[in-house]
Each structure stands twice: as structure tokens, then as C-alpha cells.
Design an enzyme around this catalytic site. Structure first.
Site, PDB file in Angstrom:
ATOM      1  N   ARG A  28       0.818  -1.218   0.000  1.00 53.40           N
ATOM      2  CA  ARG A  28       0.000   0.000   0.000  1.00 53.40           C
ATOM      3  C   ARG A  28       0.851   1.267   0.000  1.00 53.40           C
ATOM      4  O   ARG A  28       0.372   2.333  -0.400  1.00 53.40           O
ATOM      5  CB  ARG A  28      -0.991  -0.029   1.163  1.00 53.40           C
ATOM      6  CG  ARG A  28      -2.090  -1.071   0.942  1.00 53.40           C
ATOM      7  CD  ARG A  28      -3.126  -1.025   2.037  1.00 53.40           C
ATOM      8  NE  ARG A  28      -2.594  -1.429   3.311  1.00 53.40           N
ATOM      9  CZ  ARG A  28      -2.625  -2.664   3.809  1.00 53.40           C
ATOM     10  NH1 ARG A  28      -3.200  -3.625   3.144  1.00 53.40           N
ATOM     11  NH2 ARG A  28      -2.095  -2.935   4.981  1.00 53.40           N
ATOM     12  N   GLU A  44       3.842  -9.308  14.672  1.00 48.25           N
ATOM     13  CA  GLU A  44       3.171  -9.727  15.907  1.00 48.25           C
ATOM     14  C   GLU A  44       3.340 -11.232  16.109  1.00 48.25           C
ATOM     15  O   GLU A  44       3.586 -11.704  17.199  1.00 48.25           O
ATOM     16  CB  GLU A  44       1.685  -9.379  15.811  1.00 48.25           C
ATOM     17  CG  GLU A  44       1.244  -8.454  16.915  1.00 48.25           C
ATOM     18  CD  GLU A  44      -0.179  -7.997  16.709  1.00 48.25           C
ATOM     19  OE1 GLU A  44      -0.495  -7.561  15.591  1.00 48.25           O
ATOM     20  OE2 GLU A  44      -0.958  -8.097  17.668  1.00 48.25           O
TER      21      GLU A  44
HETATM   22  P1  AMP Z   1       3.529  -2.110  11.339  1.00 44.81           P
HETATM   23  O1  AMP Z   1       2.948  -2.796  12.533  1.00 44.81           O
HETATM   24  O2  AMP Z   1       3.680  -0.627  11.572  1.00 44.81           O
HETATM   25  O3  AMP Z   1       4.802  -2.771  10.894  1.00 44.81           O
HETATM   26  O4  AMP Z   1       2.461  -2.266  10.178  1.00 44.81           O
HETATM   27  C1  AMP Z   1       2.692  -3.109   9.103  1.00 44.81           C
HETATM   28  C2  AMP Z   1       1.814  -2.807   7.935  1.00 44.81           C
HETATM   29  O5  AMP Z   1       0.558  -3.365   8.188  1.00 44.81           O
HETATM   30  C3  AMP Z   1       1.637  -1.358   7.592  1.00 44.81           C
HETATM   31  O6  AMP Z   1       2.261  -1.137   6.346  1.00 44.81           O
HETATM   32  C4  AMP Z   1       0.153  -1.157   7.482  1.00 44.81           C
HETATM   33  O7  AMP Z   1      -0.170  -0.973   6.109  1.00 44.81           O
HETATM   34  C5  AMP Z   1      -0.463  -2.463   7.918  1.00 44.81           C
HETATM   35  N1  AMP Z   1      -1.292  -2.377   9.108  1.00 44.81           N
HETATM   36  C6  AMP Z   1      -0.949  -2.761  10.361  1.00 44.81           C
HETATM   37  N2  AMP Z   1      -1.969  -2.622  11.198  1.00 44.81           N
HETATM   38  C7  AMP Z   1      -2.988  -2.128  10.475  1.00 44.81           C
HETATM   39  C8  AMP Z   1      -4.337  -1.750  10.774  1.00 44.81           C
HETATM   40  N3  AMP Z   1      -4.853  -1.878  12.018  1.00 44.81           N
HETATM   41  N4  AMP Z   1      -5.094  -1.279   9.772  1.00 44.81           N
HETATM   42  C9  AMP Z   1      -4.591  -1.157   8.528  1.00 44.81           C
HETATM   43  N5  AMP Z   1      -3.352  -1.501   8.179  1.00 44.81           N
HETATM   44  C10 AMP Z   1      -2.551  -1.976   9.141  1.00 44.81           C
END
Ligand code: AMP
Length: 173
Positions: free
Chosen positions: A61, A98
Site C-alpha cells: 500500500r 506480531e
Molecule cells: P507495522 O505494525 O507498523 O509494521 O504495520 C505493518 C503494515 O501493516 C503497515 O504497512 C500497514 O499498512 C499495515 N497495518 C498494520 N496494522 C494495520 C491496521 N490496524 N489497519 C490497517 N493496516 C494496518
């Protein structure tokens, strides 16, 4: 369009992709021409004048927002992709999710040492993905000058894992 109006275009889907996750679905914003355009303009505005040399979009995205912003800024677009997608010589970084781990890659010749780079993704959650991307940028000797998101989820503490002062998000949920 105000940040509140843009936030209203993002659909919230509970328990996706797994129970307990509140998923912010940007597809409803993308399909609205005015909202998509306003998002690109608002994300681009603070990035003008940074004299960046390249913009990195994070699969997948981050590509949707990163590519039009790079074009607006008149700089090249560099993809950071998941394992096995880039055809040339790559460097890799493994980072924690996670549950389990993931690998991101960038082409070794995509950034020259000292290049000033902007990193773009849609949502900042735990920050693991962008922290991994920063390590790839550092390994190539490039310099991150801005990290831009459409939205952030402050409760997940992603900003604390990122450098001070260069992170921005249009919307906070
Ligand atoms: P991160 O935990 O910051 O590494 O998030 C990883 C990716 O997952 C990011 O690029 C977001 O696009 C996506 N992502 C994580 N959590 C969400 C959420 N609650 N809603 C939408 N996208 C999410």
C-alpha cells in the site's frame, strides 16, 4: 478536504485479518477521486523543499501513495518489497511481526550513498515495517529525511521506534 473528512473516508473493519485487530481499510478512500487526490496533495505539501533524491514506497500500500507523491516531487520511486519479488541484486532485512518474522528487500543499486530519501507507507501501526526499511536505507548509506504516512495508530507506539522529528501522518486513529 480536512483530515477529519479524509478519516471519514477510511472504512474500519473489526477483527480483520484476525480477531482483535481493528483494520483501517483505505480502499474506500482510494475509490473516492477527490479524497485520493486530496490525500496525495496533503502528504506531498510538507515534503516539498526537502531536496530529496528518491522516494521509497513500502509494499504494497506504500506503492499506492508513494508513486504519485514521487511524481509530484519530481523524484524517482524505489520499491521496498517482500522476499523474492525484486529481480536484481538485493539486500535484505528480517523484522518481527506480531506473530513470526518477515523479510524486506531493496535493490542494492537503488540508492547511492548520501542520497536523501523519503519513506512512504499507508498506515503506521507498530512501526516494525518502517523500522526495517530504515535499516535497509542505512545499509545503503542513504539518509532518511522524512517518513510520511496517510494514517497512524498512536496506541501501537510506532513513532517511538522511529527517528524524532521526521515522521508525519495526516490522520490519527
Ligand atoms: P507495522 O505494525 O507498523 O509494521 O504495520 C505493518 C503494515 O501493516 C503497515 O504497512 C500497514 O499498512 C499495515 N497495518 C498494520 N496494522 C494495520 C491496521 N490496524 N489497519 C490497517 N493496516 C494496518
Amino acid at each position: 478536504m480536512t483530515p477529519e473528512q479524509l478519516a471519514a473516508k477510511i472504512r474500519t473493519i473489526p477483527d480483520f485479518p484476525q480477531p482483535g485487530i481493528v483494520f483501517r481499510d483505505i480502499t474506500t478512500l482510494l475509490q473516492d477521486a477527490a479524497a485520493f487526490s486530496a490525500s496525495i496533495e496533503a502528504m506531498t505539501a510538507p515534503l516539498r523543499g526537502l531536496k530529496a533524491d528518491a522516494l521509497i514506497g513500502i509494499e504494497s500500500r506504500g506503492f499506492i501513495f508513494g508513486a504519485p507523491i514521487a511524481r509530484e516531487l519530481g523524484i524517482g520511486f524505489v520499491p521496498v518489497r517482500k522476499l523474492g519479488k525484486l529481480p536484481g541484486e538485493t539486500i535484505s532485512i528480517e523484522y518481527d511481526l506480531e506473530y513470526g518474522t518477515n523479510v524486506l528487500q531493496i535493490h542494492r543499486d537503488a540508492l547511492r550513498p548520501g542520497a536523501r530519501v523519503i519513506i512512504v507507507d499507508d498506515v503506521l501501526a507498530t512501526g516494525g515495517t518502517v523500522a526495517g526499511t530504515l535499516k535497509l536505507v542505512e545499509q545503503l548509506g542513504a539518509v532518511p529525511v522524512a517518513i510520511s504516512f496517510l494514517a497512524e495508530l498512536p496506541a501501537l507506539g510506532g513513532r517511538a521506534r522511529l527517528p524524532d522529528g521526521i515522521v508525519s501522518a495526516l490522520i490519527a486513529f
